[in-house]
Design a protein around this motif. Structure first.
Motif, PDB file in Angstrom:
ATOM      1  N   ALA A 356       0.837  -1.201   0.000  1.00  0.00           N
ATOM      2  CA  ALA A 356       0.000   0.000   0.000  1.00  0.00           C
ATOM      3  C   ALA A 356       0.872   1.252   0.000  1.00  0.00           C
ATOM      4  O   ALA A 356       0.587   2.238  -0.691  1.00  0.00           O
ATOM      5  CB  ALA A 356      -0.931  -0.003   1.205  1.00  0.00           C
ATOM      6  N   VAL A 357       1.958   1.200   0.776  1.00  0.00           N
ATOM      7  CA  VAL A 357       2.884   2.338   0.809  1.00  0.00           C
ATOM      8  C   VAL A 357       3.517   2.539  -0.557  1.00  0.00           C
ATOM      9  O   VAL A 357       3.618   3.669  -1.065  1.00  0.00           O
ATOM     10  CB  VAL A 357       3.970   2.111   1.881  1.00  0.00           C
ATOM     11  N   ALA A 358       3.922   1.425  -1.188  1.00  0.00           N
ATOM     12  CA  ALA A 358       4.554   1.514  -2.503  1.00  0.00           C
ATOM     13  C   ALA A 358       3.607   2.082  -3.547  1.00  0.00           C
ATOM     14  O   ALA A 358       4.032   2.738  -4.503  1.00  0.00           O
ATOM     15  CB  ALA A 358       5.046   0.131  -2.929  1.00  0.00           C
ATOM     16  N   ALA A 359       2.317   1.823  -3.370  1.00  0.00           N
ATOM     17  CA  ALA A 359       1.322   2.299  -4.335  1.00  0.00           C
ATOM     18  C   ALA A 359       0.909   3.740  -4.073  1.00  0.00           C
ATOM     19  O   ALA A 359       0.077   4.290  -4.790  1.00  0.00           O
ATOM     20  CB  ALA A 359       0.093   1.395  -4.302  1.00  0.00           C
TER      21      ALA A 359
END
Length: 400
Positions: A356-359
């Protein structure tokens, strides 16, 4: 002007006065966005039927900058009242207010929490109701809306308490039981779960946030979800009973019939017991004991911290599940958790999935509820006020 638009504008105008007090016609035009001509016509109609009043002792003339007098308008609701009854794990509360929400009476009675025995507790609630109705009659107020708030899931038509694990109740027709003891309870009295009302009240104080998750712990654990600015989870049945999310595999049995529910590892009774405060809970009640728990946590008391750490971890895990399900813009913590928001937030942040952080996903804001123990009471009063003012021209008929 169509009848629906006219009713909407009448409601907008009267809710503005109920929320913010007496105002001039010019100010009403500014705050509602209605034209001065529309304000003139609408207020004239409301004054004619006695819903609004102008220029009396409650709304004295004020001077504009030009020196001219401007007349203030206010709701003419001196003979009206809203009644809210609330039943939690310790106390039966009656709150009598004006249509604007100003308190006329507040009484509380401890019921002793006899587990699995609804009768004595409902007797105390009925006595509290009786005293409020007697006071309303004494001061010449007619109760226009009655709400009974319970810290438990509600369902059915007519509505009943599905189960109250804080008091070890099964299904019970609380309104029917109350009416059998006090026949003056209004036939259209409503039974509502506390978390839904508290969520709506807290949400009303957060302009610009349309998606919100609310979870609280005071009497048990409950919550609600708001999407598009409207309550979507928490108004009926088991929806919003977040304390009964089975979060611990093969966990302890819960009174709801499941195993490993959040309330079995993070409920207030469990945390107080493990913190060595069960005796205080029994003698002084949940509210006092939870206040002492917060004080001890802030002071670094070892036993309190040892009780809180696993409970807060399970709370964070549950919030992580709910966050990924609802993707709210904000999570509001209520009950005694509101005072510990800074301790919950970092645990939840650590559980954000790396993908989620990467997105570029933006995690929700973690906010402390601001209404405290009165959140559900305020929500009930504001909800009743909005219902009554949905068609304000009918207020005059309610006096008959």
């Amino acid at each position: 002007m169509s009848s629906d638009i006219r009713r909407h504008n009448l409601s907008l105008l009267t809710r503005q006065l109920a929320s913010n007090g007496p105002q001039s016609r010019t100010r009403l035009a500014e705050t509602t966005g209605l034209t001065k001509g529309a304000i003139t016509a609408l207020t004239a109609a409301l004054v004619e039927v006695g819903v609004l009043r102008e220029g009396d002792e409650g709304a004295s003339p004020a001077r504009a900058g030009t020196g001219r007098k401007r007349t203030l308008l206010r709701l003419a609701a001196d003979d009206m009242a809203i009644l809210v009854l609330q039943l939690d794990a310790d106390v039966a509360t009656a709150l009598l207010t004006t249509l604007a929400g100003d308190e006329l009476l507040r009484t509380e009675r401890h019921h002793g929490r006899p587990m699995g025995q609804p009768g004595p507790i409902i007797d105390v609630l009925a006595d509290t109701l009786r005293g409020a109705l007697d006071e309303a009659a004494r001061i010449g107020r007619r109760v226009l809306d009655s709400v009974v708030v319970v810290f438990a899931p509600v369902s059915g038509d007519p509505a009943i308490v599905v189960a109250d694990t804080d008091l070890d109740w099964g299904p019970i027709d609380l309104l029917g039981e109350l009416r059998a003891r006090e026949p003056r309870l209004a036939p259209d009295a409503r039974l509502c779960p506390d978390a839904a009302l508290a969520a709506q009240a807290e949400h009303s104080l957060l302009p610009g946030i349309d998606e919100m998750l609310y979870i609280k712990s005071n009497s048990g654990i409950g919550g609600a979800a708001i999407a598009g600015g409207r309550l979507v989870v928490g108004s009926r049945s088991m929806a919003g009973a977040f304390g009964h999310i089975a979060i611990v595999p093969n966990g302890e049995p819960c009174l709801c019939g499941q195993h490993g529910c959040l309330v079995t590892v993070a409920g207030p009774d469990v945390v107080l017991r493990d913190a060595g405060l069960d005796g205080l809970r029994q003698s002084a009640g949940l509210t006092v004991a939870l206040g002492e728990l917060v004080r001890r946590l802030r002071a670094g008391d070892e036993q309190a911290v040892a009780a809180w750490e696993p409970a807060s971890e399970w709370l964070a895990r549950t919030l992580s599940v709910l966050t990924l399900s609802f993707d709210p813009a904000a999570i509001v913590l209520g009950g005694y958790w509101a005072e510990l928001t800074d301790l919950v937030e970092p645990r939840l942040r650590r559980l954000v999935p790396p993908i989620a952080v990467a997105a570029g996903w933006t995690p929700p804001a973690i906010l402390a509820g601001t209404l405290g123990a009165d959140a559900a009471l305020n929500g009930a009063v504001w909800n009743a006020r909005d219902r009554l003012l949905f068609d304000p021209m009918q207020l005059s008929a309610r006096r008959d």
